[in-house]
Design a protein around this motif. Structure first.
Motif, PDB file in Angstrom:
ATOM      1  N   LYS A  12      41.396  40.877  24.606  1.00  0.00           N
ATOM      2  CA  LYS A  12      41.842  40.291  25.901  1.00  0.00           C
ATOM      3  C   LYS A  12      43.178  39.846  25.823  1.00  0.00           C
ATOM      4  N   PRO A  19      42.657  36.291  37.759  1.00  0.00           N
ATOM      5  CA  PRO A  19      42.682  37.803  37.848  1.00  0.00           C
ATOM      6  C   PRO A  19      43.845  38.440  38.240  1.00  0.00           C
ATOM      7  N   ARG A  22      46.847  37.800  36.282  1.00  0.00           N
ATOM      8  CA  ARG A  22      46.827  38.486  34.982  1.00  0.00           C
ATOM      9  C   ARG A  22      47.164  39.859  34.988  1.00  0.00           C
ATOM     10  N   LYS A  64      43.907  45.588  43.682  1.00  0.00           N
ATOM     11  CA  LYS A  64      42.890  44.599  42.853  1.00  0.00           C
ATOM     12  C   LYS A  64      41.758  44.583  43.753  1.00  0.00           C
ATOM     13  N   ASN A  68      36.878  40.337  42.082  1.00  0.00           N
ATOM     14  CA  ASN A  68      37.656  39.647  40.817  1.00  0.00           C
ATOM     15  C   ASN A  68      37.318  37.964  40.762  1.00  0.00           C
ATOM     16  N   ASP A  71      37.387  35.634  34.167  1.00  0.00           N
ATOM     17  CA  ASP A  71      37.036  36.584  33.106  1.00  0.00           C
ATOM     18  C   ASP A  71      35.919  37.388  33.117  1.00  0.00           C
ATOM     19  N   CYS A  74      37.881  41.466  36.481  1.00  0.00           N
ATOM     20  CA  CYS A  74      39.164  41.482  36.697  1.00  0.00           C
ATOM     21  C   CYS A  74      39.418  42.856  36.731  1.00  0.00           C
ATOM     22  N   ASN A 125      38.599  47.356  34.332  1.00  0.00           N
ATOM     23  CA  ASN A 125      37.971  45.774  34.389  1.00  0.00           C
ATOM     24  C   ASN A 125      38.683  45.257  33.030  1.00  0.00           C
ATOM     25  N   ALA A 127      38.155  42.276  32.302  1.00  0.00           N
ATOM     26  CA  ALA A 127      37.304  41.262  31.552  1.00  0.00           C
ATOM     27  C   ALA A 127      36.123  42.056  30.646  1.00  0.00           C
TER      28      ALA A 127
END
Length: 226
Positions: A12, A19, A22, A64, A68, A71, A74, A125, A127
Motif C-alpha cells: 500500500k 481515497p 491518495r 474516481k 470510495n 482503505d 479506493c 482498486n 485498497a
C-alpha cells in the motif's frame, strides 16, 4: 522494476490518506513525471493530463469511484479522449449553432481489450491491489495502448475514417464535418449516403442524429462546395 512475491499482501502507498487525495497524490508522484516526458501538461484542478497536437487536444483523466471509502475501497478508472479545439467555432460558423460536443473519441481503460493488467478489466482498486504493481503497469499501457489510439484520432481524415469504419454513428456529424474541413467532399458525400442507408434500415434512429444528417445533406448539394 520491483520484485514482488505474489504470496505477500498487496503493498500500500499513502493508505492513510482519504481515497480521492491518495489517488491524486499517487498519479502526481508516479504518472505526471512519465507523461511530462511526452509533453502532457498536468491540469490539477481537472485531474487531467493534456497534450496539444495540431487542432486536437489529447487528454488522459481519472474518474474516481463514488463508492470510495477509506482503505476499504479506493477505486478509479483511466479515461482517454480526444477533443477538437476549434470545432465549436467552426460548427457555429457553418451551421449557426453549437455541436453536441467537441469530443472525437472517449474510452475507459477497462474497455480496451489490449490493456494489459494483472487485476482484471474493470477499475483499479488501491485498497485491494498491490499499489506498486498498479503504478508500474499504467505507464506501460499508456505508452503502448493509449498513445497510439490518441494519435489515430488526432487527424481529421483519419478520425473520420475510423469513426465511419466502426459505425460510430453517434458521431456522424464529425465524420462528415471532418471530411468537409479537409475538403474531402466526395468522401463526405459517400459518408452521407452510407449513413443514410443504415438509418433507413433502423427504425430506432435518433431524431437528433437524423436532423444532423439532414443539415449535412443540405450543405453537400452540388452548389455548396465551398
Amino acid at each position: 522494476m520491483f520484485n514482488y512475491n505474489k504470496n505477500k499482501k498487496p503493498r500500500k502507498l499513502h493508505a492513510e490518506l482519504p481515497p480521492g487525495v491518495r489517488i491524486q497524490k499517487l498519479f502526481e508522484e508516479y504518472i505526471e513525471p512519465f507523461l511530462a516526458k511526452y509533453d502532457f501538461r498536468y491540469v490539477k484542478s481537472e485531474f487531467t493530463f493534456k497534450r496539444k497536437v495540431g487542432d486536437f487536444s489529447q487528454e488522459i483523466w481519472i474518474s474516481k469511484s463514488k463508492y470510495n471509502k477509506g482503505d476499504e475501497v479506493c477505486g478509479f478508472w483511466i479515461n482517454i479522449s480526444v477533443r477538437v479545439l476549434n470545432y465549436i467555432k467552426w460548427h457555429n460558423l457553418r451551421y449557426g449553432k453549437s455541436p453536441r460536443t467537441d469530443i472525437v473519441m472517449n474510452f475507459y481503460h477497462h474497455n480496451l481489450k489490449e490493456w494489459k493488467t494483472k487485476f482484471g478489466h474493470y477499475r483499479y482498486n488501491l485498497a485491494k491491489q498491490d499499489n506498486i504493481q498498479v503504478f508500474e503497469e499504467i505507464p506501460d499501457n499508456l505508452f503502448k495502448i493509449a498513445f497510439p489510439l490518441l494519435d489515430e484520432y488526432s487527424n481529421y481524415e483519419n478520425a473520420a475514417d475510423l469513426l465511419l469504419q466502426r459505425r460510430q454513428f453517434f458521431s456522424l456529424s464529425k465524420i462528415i464535418d471532418f471530411y468537409i474541413m479537409e475538403n474531402k467532399m466526395e468522401k463526405a458525400r459517400n459518408a452521407v449516403i452510407f449513413i443514410d442507408s443504415c438509418f433507413k434500415n433502423d427504425k430506432d434512429s435518433s431524431p437528433q442524429l437524423i436532423s444532423e444528417l439532414k443539415d449535412r445533406k443540405n450543405i453537400l448539394s452540388p452548389l455548396s462546395d465551398s
